[in-house]
Scaffold this motif. Structure first.
Motif, PDB file in Angstrom:
ATOM      1  N   MET A   1       0.835  -1.167   0.000  1.00 56.58           N
ATOM      2  CA  MET A   1       0.000   0.000   0.000  1.00 56.58           C
ATOM      3  C   MET A   1       0.890   1.243   0.000  1.00 56.58           C
ATOM      4  O   MET A   1       1.738   1.406   0.863  1.00 56.58           O
ATOM      5  CB  MET A   1      -0.893  -0.020   1.242  1.00 56.58           C
ATOM      6  N   GLU A   2       0.690   2.112  -0.979  1.00 51.73           N
ATOM      7  CA  GLU A   2       1.494   3.314  -1.081  1.00 51.73           C
ATOM      8  C   GLU A   2       0.974   4.394  -0.141  1.00 51.73           C
ATOM      9  O   GLU A   2      -0.216   4.491   0.117  1.00 51.73           O
ATOM     10  CB  GLU A   2       1.477   3.820  -2.515  1.00 51.73           C
ATOM     11  N   ARG A   3       1.877   5.202   0.341  1.00 41.98           N
ATOM     12  CA  ARG A   3       1.550   6.248   1.310  1.00 41.98           C
ATOM     13  C   ARG A   3       0.785   7.392   0.663  1.00 41.98           C
ATOM     14  O   ARG A   3       1.094   7.822  -0.440  1.00 41.98           O
ATOM     15  CB  ARG A   3       2.847   6.760   1.915  1.00 41.98           C
ATOM     16  N   VAL A   4      -0.207   7.892   1.377  1.00 38.06           N
ATOM     17  CA  VAL A   4      -0.966   9.061   0.942  1.00 38.06           C
ATOM     18  C   VAL A   4      -0.254  10.293   1.478  1.00 38.06           C
ATOM     19  O   VAL A   4      -0.054  10.425   2.686  1.00 38.06           O
ATOM     20  CB  VAL A   4      -2.420   9.010   1.469  1.00 38.06           C
ATOM     21  N   THR A   5       0.154  11.182   0.581  1.00 33.63           N
ATOM     22  CA  THR A   5       0.801  12.424   0.976  1.00 33.63           C
ATOM     23  C   THR A   5       0.053  13.594   0.346  1.00 33.63           C
ATOM     24  O   THR A   5      -0.569  13.431  -0.717  1.00 33.63           O
ATOM     25  CB  THR A   5       2.272  12.473   0.517  1.00 33.63           C
ATOM     26  N   PRO A   6       0.127  14.775   0.954  1.00 34.46           N
ATOM     27  CA  PRO A   6      -0.518  15.942   0.339  1.00 34.46           C
ATOM     28  C   PRO A   6       0.019  16.207  -1.066  1.00 34.46           C
ATOM     29  O   PRO A   6      -0.750  16.521  -1.979  1.00 34.46           O
ATOM     30  CB  PRO A   6      -0.169  17.098   1.279  1.00 34.46           C
ATOM     31  N   GLU A   7       1.326  16.036  -1.249  1.00 42.93           N
ATOM     32  CA  GLU A   7       1.924  16.291  -2.555  1.00 42.93           C
ATOM     33  C   GLU A   7       1.353  15.359  -3.623  1.00 42.93           C
ATOM     34  O   GLU A   7       1.071  15.790  -4.745  1.00 42.93           O
ATOM     35  CB  GLU A   7       3.454  16.117  -2.479  1.00 42.93           C
ATOM     36  N   ARG A   8       1.182  14.111  -3.272  1.00 46.57           N
ATOM     37  CA  ARG A   8       0.664  13.133  -4.238  1.00 46.57           C
ATOM     38  C   ARG A   8      -0.812  13.393  -4.544  1.00 46.57           C
ATOM     39  O   ARG A   8      -1.241  13.283  -5.697  1.00 46.57           O
ATOM     40  CB  ARG A   8       0.868  11.730  -3.685  1.00 46.57           C
ATOM     41  N   VAL A   9      -1.593  13.735  -3.523  1.00 45.35           N
ATOM     42  CA  VAL A   9      -3.014  14.046  -3.735  1.00 45.35           C
ATOM     43  C   VAL A   9      -3.149  15.264  -4.646  1.00 45.35           C
ATOM     44  O   VAL A   9      -3.895  15.244  -5.631  1.00 45.35           O
ATOM     45  CB  VAL A   9      -3.735  14.279  -2.391  1.00 45.35           C
ATOM     46  N   ILE A  10      -2.412  16.331  -4.353  1.00 49.41           N
ATOM     47  CA  ILE A  10      -2.483  17.558  -5.152  1.00 49.41           C
ATOM     48  C   ILE A  10      -2.020  17.302  -6.578  1.00 49.41           C
ATOM     49  O   ILE A  10      -2.655  17.742  -7.537  1.00 49.41           O
ATOM     50  CB  ILE A  10      -1.656  18.689  -4.498  1.00 49.41           C
ATOM     51  N   ALA A  11      -0.923  16.575  -6.753  1.00 48.10           N
ATOM     52  CA  ALA A  11      -0.415  16.274  -8.097  1.00 48.10           C
ATOM     53  C   ALA A  11      -1.439  15.473  -8.899  1.00 48.10           C
ATOM     54  O   ALA A  11      -1.639  15.733 -10.093  1.00 48.10           O
ATOM     55  CB  ALA A  11       0.910  15.524  -8.010  1.00 48.10           C
ATOM     56  N   THR A  12      -2.091  14.516  -8.269  1.00 44.60           N
ATOM     57  CA  THR A  12      -3.107  13.706  -8.950  1.00 44.60           C
ATOM     58  C   THR A  12      -4.253  14.590  -9.419  1.00 44.60           C
ATOM     59  O   THR A  12      -4.712  14.472 -10.561  1.00 44.60           O
ATOM     60  CB  THR A  12      -3.644  12.608  -7.995  1.00 44.60           C
ATOM     61  N   LEU A  13      -4.712  15.477  -8.571  1.00 46.43           N
ATOM     62  CA  LEU A  13      -5.814  16.373  -8.938  1.00 46.43           C
ATOM     63  C   LEU A  13      -5.382  17.351 -10.023  1.00 46.43           C
ATOM     64  O   LEU A  13      -6.134  17.605 -10.975  1.00 46.43           O
ATOM     65  CB  LEU A  13      -6.343  17.102  -7.707  1.00 46.43           C
ATOM     66  N   HIS A  14      -4.179  17.890  -9.939  1.00 50.10           N
ATOM     67  CA  HIS A  14      -3.685  18.812 -10.970  1.00 50.10           C
ATOM     68  C   HIS A  14      -3.607  18.138 -12.332  1.00 50.10           C
ATOM     69  O   HIS A  14      -3.967  18.755 -13.343  1.00 50.10           O
ATOM     70  CB  HIS A  14      -2.331  19.379 -10.576  1.00 50.10           C
ATOM     71  N   ARG A  15      -3.144  16.890 -12.368  1.00 48.84           N
ATOM     72  CA  ARG A  15      -3.077  16.158 -13.650  1.00 48.84           C
ATOM     73  C   ARG A  15      -4.455  16.025 -14.282  1.00 48.84           C
ATOM     74  O   ARG A  15      -4.574  15.964 -15.504  1.00 48.84           O
ATOM     75  CB  ARG A  15      -2.454  14.771 -13.463  1.00 48.84           C
ATOM     76  N   ALA A  16      -5.493  16.006 -13.457  1.00 49.46           N
ATOM     77  CA  ALA A  16      -6.870  15.881 -13.955  1.00 49.46           C
ATOM     78  C   ALA A  16      -7.492  17.251 -14.253  1.00 49.46           C
ATOM     79  O   ALA A  16      -8.665  17.333 -14.609  1.00 49.46           O
ATOM     80  CB  ALA A  16      -7.724  15.139 -12.933  1.00 49.46           C
ATOM     81  N   GLY A  17      -6.711  18.317 -14.085  1.00 51.44           N
ATOM     82  CA  GLY A  17      -7.223  19.654 -14.362  1.00 51.44           C
ATOM     83  C   GLY A  17      -8.048  20.248 -13.229  1.00 51.44           C
ATOM     84  O   GLY A  17      -8.813  21.183 -13.440  1.00 51.44           O
ATOM     85  N   ILE A  18      -7.889  19.707 -12.029  1.00 50.66           N
ATOM     86  CA  ILE A  18      -8.630  20.179 -10.854  1.00 50.66           C
ATOM     87  C   ILE A  18      -7.671  20.979  -9.977  1.00 50.66           C
ATOM     88  O   ILE A  18      -6.581  20.511  -9.653  1.00 50.66           O
ATOM     89  CB  ILE A  18      -9.211  18.999 -10.058  1.00 50.66           C
ATOM     90  N   ASN A  19      -8.084  22.179  -9.594  1.00 50.64           N
ATOM     91  CA  ASN A  19      -7.276  23.030  -8.713  1.00 50.64           C
ATOM     92  C   ASN A  19      -7.901  23.046  -7.332  1.00 50.64           C
ATOM     93  O   ASN A  19      -8.797  23.834  -7.063  1.00 50.64           O
ATOM     94  CB  ASN A  19      -7.178  24.445  -9.286  1.00 50.64           C
ATOM     95  N   PRO A  20      -7.430  22.199  -6.426  1.00 47.88           N
ATOM     96  CA  PRO A  20      -8.005  22.115  -5.088  1.00 47.88           C
ATOM     97  C   PRO A  20      -7.406  23.152  -4.142  1.00 47.88           C
ATOM     98  O   PRO A  20      -6.382  23.764  -4.437  1.00 47.88           O
ATOM     99  CB  PRO A  20      -7.606  20.713  -4.641  1.00 47.88           C
ATOM    100  N   VAL A  21      -8.065  23.308  -3.006  1.00 43.18           N
ATOM    101  CA  VAL A  21      -7.528  24.094  -1.906  1.00 43.18           C
ATOM    102  C   VAL A  21      -7.166  23.097  -0.814  1.00 43.18           C
ATOM    103  O   VAL A  21      -8.009  22.303  -0.399  1.00 43.18           O
ATOM    104  CB  VAL A  21      -8.575  25.114  -1.376  1.00 43.18           C
TER     105      VAL A  21
END
Length: 99
Positions: A1-21
């Protein structure tokens, strides 16, 4: 199981064209001198991006269980039953102002 990090979550959303807060304690971590009590990553997305955000995060973290709520979609570790990602819905005017 890979670790959930803020950087990975944000990068995943950015790749999908989503700009989260980035919300919660991760969003404040630069201003805190004491350790965090929780380890989950809280992100706020626009209403139109909630479904898409959950879908791409499910693809990135397929081992997490998705639990739908009225104000948040929680992505929970099946082993610990603790939330690792919260996709927050902009249900209040204050949250919508973030965008």
């Amino acid at each position: 199981m890979e670790r959930v990090t803020p950087e990975r979550v944000i990068a995943t959303l950015h790749r999908a064209g989503i700009n989260p807060v980035l919300m919660g304690t991760h969003g404040l971590a630069g201003y805190r001198s004491e350790p965090r009590a929780t380890q989950d990553v809280d992100v706020l997305v626009t209403k139109r991006d909630v479904r898409k955000a959950v879908r791409v995060l499910e693809e990135e973290f397929p081992y997490l269980e998705v639990v739908e709520g009225s104000v948040v979609v929680r992505m929970i570790s099946p082993a610990t039953r603790k939330p690792l990602i919260d996709v927050m819905k902009p249900v209040s005017e204050l949250m919508r102002l973030g965008f």
